[in-house]
Design an enzyme around this catalytic site. Structure first.
Site, PDB file in Angstrom:
ATOM      1  N   LYS A   1      42.042  46.352  28.688  1.00 42.22           N
ATOM      2  CA  LYS A   1      41.027  46.748  27.715  1.00 42.22           C
ATOM      3  C   LYS A   1      41.467  48.046  27.036  1.00 42.22           C
ATOM      4  O   LYS A   1      42.189  48.026  26.060  1.00 42.22           O
ATOM      5  CB  LYS A   1      39.659  46.923  28.385  1.00 42.22           C
TER       6      LYS A   1
ATOM      7  N   ASP B   1      34.138  51.542  37.704  1.00 43.81           N
ATOM      8  CA  ASP B   1      34.845  50.438  37.052  1.00 43.81           C
ATOM      9  C   ASP B   1      35.108  50.946  35.638  1.00 43.81           C
ATOM     10  O   ASP B   1      34.227  50.926  34.780  1.00 43.81           O
ATOM     11  CB  ASP B   1      33.987  49.175  37.049  1.00 43.81           C
TER      12      ASP B   1
ATOM     13  N   TYR C   1      63.163  47.426  41.237  1.00 44.18           N
ATOM     14  CA  TYR C   1      62.107  46.984  42.146  1.00 44.18           C
ATOM     15  C   TYR C   1      61.274  48.160  42.649  1.00 44.18           C
ATOM     16  O   TYR C   1      60.054  48.074  42.724  1.00 44.18           O
ATOM     17  CB  TYR C   1      62.731  46.236  43.327  1.00 44.18           C
TER      18      TYR C   1
ATOM     19  N   HIS D   1      30.781  29.827  35.579  1.00 44.83           N
ATOM     20  CA  HIS D   1      30.947  29.746  34.132  1.00 44.83           C
ATOM     21  C   HIS D   1      32.391  29.490  33.709  1.00 44.83           C
ATOM     22  O   HIS D   1      32.645  29.029  32.606  1.00 44.83           O
ATOM     23  CB  HIS D   1      30.405  31.017  33.453  1.00 44.83           C
TER      24      HIS D   1
ATOM     25  N   ALA E   1      37.208  50.182  33.036  1.00 42.48           N
ATOM     26  CA  ALA E   1      37.990  49.388  32.085  1.00 42.48           C
ATOM     27  C   ALA E   1      37.859  49.906  30.651  1.00 42.48           C
ATOM     28  O   ALA E   1      38.809  49.822  29.869  1.00 42.48           O
ATOM     29  CB  ALA E   1      37.571  47.922  32.158  1.00 42.48           C
TER      30      ALA E   1
ATOM     31  N   PHE F   1      29.941  43.091  36.914  1.00 37.86           N
ATOM     32  CA  PHE F   1      30.308  41.969  36.048  1.00 37.86           C
ATOM     33  C   PHE F   1      30.784  40.801  36.909  1.00 37.86           C
ATOM     34  O   PHE F   1      30.763  40.870  38.138  1.00 37.86           O
ATOM     35  CB  PHE F   1      31.354  42.387  35.013  1.00 37.86           C
ATOM     36  N   ASP F   2      31.239  39.715  36.286  1.00 36.69           N
ATOM     37  CA  ASP F   2      31.438  38.462  37.016  1.00 36.69           C
ATOM     38  C   ASP F   2      32.447  38.562  38.162  1.00 36.69           C
ATOM     39  O   ASP F   2      32.117  38.290  39.323  1.00 36.69           O
ATOM     40  CB  ASP F   2      31.809  37.320  36.060  1.00 36.69           C
TER      41      ASP F   2
END
Length: 460
Positions: A256, A213, A70, A448, A215, A122-123
């Site tokens: 990604k 960001d 843990y 979307h 990714a 992005f979304d």
């Protein structure tokens, strides 16, 4: 010598082969929403490159030997070491995926009424900014508006607009500058190191935090090496390290460029911000040394972060995407130029010139790709970016009608991509036959993912 993938296949998975009639029924049942299609009805899945890549034998070996403790597991320390080596951030936190990282960082870094400035949110990024009570404002560079331009860094932020905003009447409201690498919402285009350094300088001048960001940090690094003066002799890892060194913090979906089915990370330099993030992490995700991830996830990410900066891997991935782009162009379909790495963005508005924006050309082309060939992909046009009234009628369309073909890492062969190009070629021979769509249901946030549509019958 011809390039080839720097790996060989040892495990395979069958893909569904369906009839057009079966696909028509499946898409109608899904309300013409690609996200509601069952995967067992999809032949080639280009919906996303997130968590869909093929893991390596080394990643699976690490996962099998993972420490599931843990707190303070051996797997956590391997995860932490891999990120420290790459990013140099003193405070690192694992989370289960990118949107959780966004929620935690933005809810601490932003206050209600503030502004987040970006090359493109992005979304889920935009949604988490708005859920924090802030405004997400995009400042893409002017070159991004020309889909055919081969400018090498169309993912850049508009530095003039950034400085104007920071020095203007809204400057005191800016809570962060967030640069997405590569710029997924802007056609998968890279951000140059020069642009990143200029953002750093402006943020220092106006006292605003600069976040990444990250990714697709490795793919952005590869494109910097290929396209920016002074970086041809650098390794992808060296460019990534230089990139991270410029930022005050980052969020990164590791589904990604860490080629993992699950995982993400937050990194910050400020100790007080780190303590705030840690408190939310423990309350909502898990203890700070696992953050909602299993030991096997931590191990896959740690190994994936090493594999993704391999120049041979990145070279082959970029060449496969470039080959795919040539096939699509030969099929008579234009894409956002120049080709990036993680995906290609079809110019649906140009292909379906007969269709008005309220017919949703991007979505129409995505649906036709599925109906004609079982190919699933995502629209980035008026359905995603347009403004609607309460009756779901389109009020203001998106500037472009695009379809993203996201390419999972190490998953499909050139033969699969050639099949996609052949399906596109068949559609391009008779684009007027593609029907329009109308929205019947759409939520306010992230519509979307959950909207429903109906197909408008073609009139002969």
């Amino acid at each position: 010598m011809k390039s080839f993938p720097p790996y060989r296949v040892q495990v395979v998975k069958a893909i569904p082969i369906t009839t057009r009639e079966e696909r028509e029924e499946a898409l109608a049942r899904a309300g013409y929403n690609m996200f509601d299609l069952p995967a067992n009805m999809v032949t080639i899945d280009l919906l996303t490159d997130s968590g869909t890549g093929a893991v390596s034998a080394a990643q699976e070996a690490g996962a099998a030997a993972a420490d599931r403790s843990y707190a303070g597991s051996d797997s956590w320390f391997r995860f932490k070491s891999a990120l420290e080596d790459l990013t140099s951030f003193p405070h690192l936190f694992p989370v289960h995926q990118g949107r959780a990282a966004e929620r935690i960082l933005f809810s601490t870094a932003l206050k209600p009424g503030q502004i987040s400035l970006s090359n493109t949110h992005f979304d889920t990024t935009r949604a988490n900014v708005e859920l924090a009570g802030a405004e997400a404002r995009d400042l893409p560079c002017p070159e991004a508006a020309d889909l055919d331009s081969r400018d090498p860094f169309k993912g850049n932020i508009d530095l003039g607009a950034l400085e104007e905003t920071l020095s203007g009447p809204d400057g005191s409201r800016v809570g962060q500058v967030l640069i997405t690498i590569t710029n997924n919402g802007g056609g998968g285009q890279p951000v140059s190191m020069a642009n990143l350094k200029a953002v750093r300088a402006l943020c220092d001048r106006f006292g605003v935090p600069f976040f990444l960001d990250a990714a697709r940090f490795a793919e952005n690094s590869w494109l910097i090496i290929q396209r920016e003066d002074g970086y041809a002799g650098k390794t992808p890892k060296e460019v990534a390290q230089e990139t991270f060194a410029l930022a005050d913090g980052f969020v990164a979906s590791l589904k990604k460029d860490a080629i993992s089915p699950m995982g993400a990370a937050i990194g910050v330099r400020d100790e007080q911000l780190a303590k705030q993030c840690e408190a939310i992490l423990i309350a909502t995700e898990g203890f700070r040394t696992y953050g909602g991830l299993g030991g096997h996830d931590l191990e896959r990410v740690a190994q994936g972060l090493q594999e993704v900066v391999d120049p041979d891997y990145l070279r082959n991935r970029a060449e496969e995407t470039a080959h795919f782009a040539r096939l699509i162009n030969e099929a008579g379909v234009d894409i956002v130029q120049p080709a990036g790495v993680h995906g290609l963005y079809l110019n649906a508005g140009r292909l379906l010139q007969h269709m008005p924006p309220h017919g949703f050309p991007g979505h129409a082309l995505a649906c036709e790709l599925y109906l004609a060939g079982g190919i699933r992909c995502a629209e980035l046009g008026s359905l995603y970016l347009g403004t609607f009234d309460d009756e779901h009628n389109l009020i203001s369309p998106a500037p472009f009608e695009l379809v993203r073909l996201a390419i999972p890492r190490r998953t499909y062969t050139l033969a699969h991509l050639e099949y996609v190009a052949d399906v596109l070629a068949s559609i391009a021979k008779n684009p007027e036959s593609v029907p329009e769509y109308r929205v019947t249901h759409a939520p306010q946030l992230l519509r979307h993912f959950n909207l429903k549509l109906r197909q408008v019958p073609r009139v002969s």
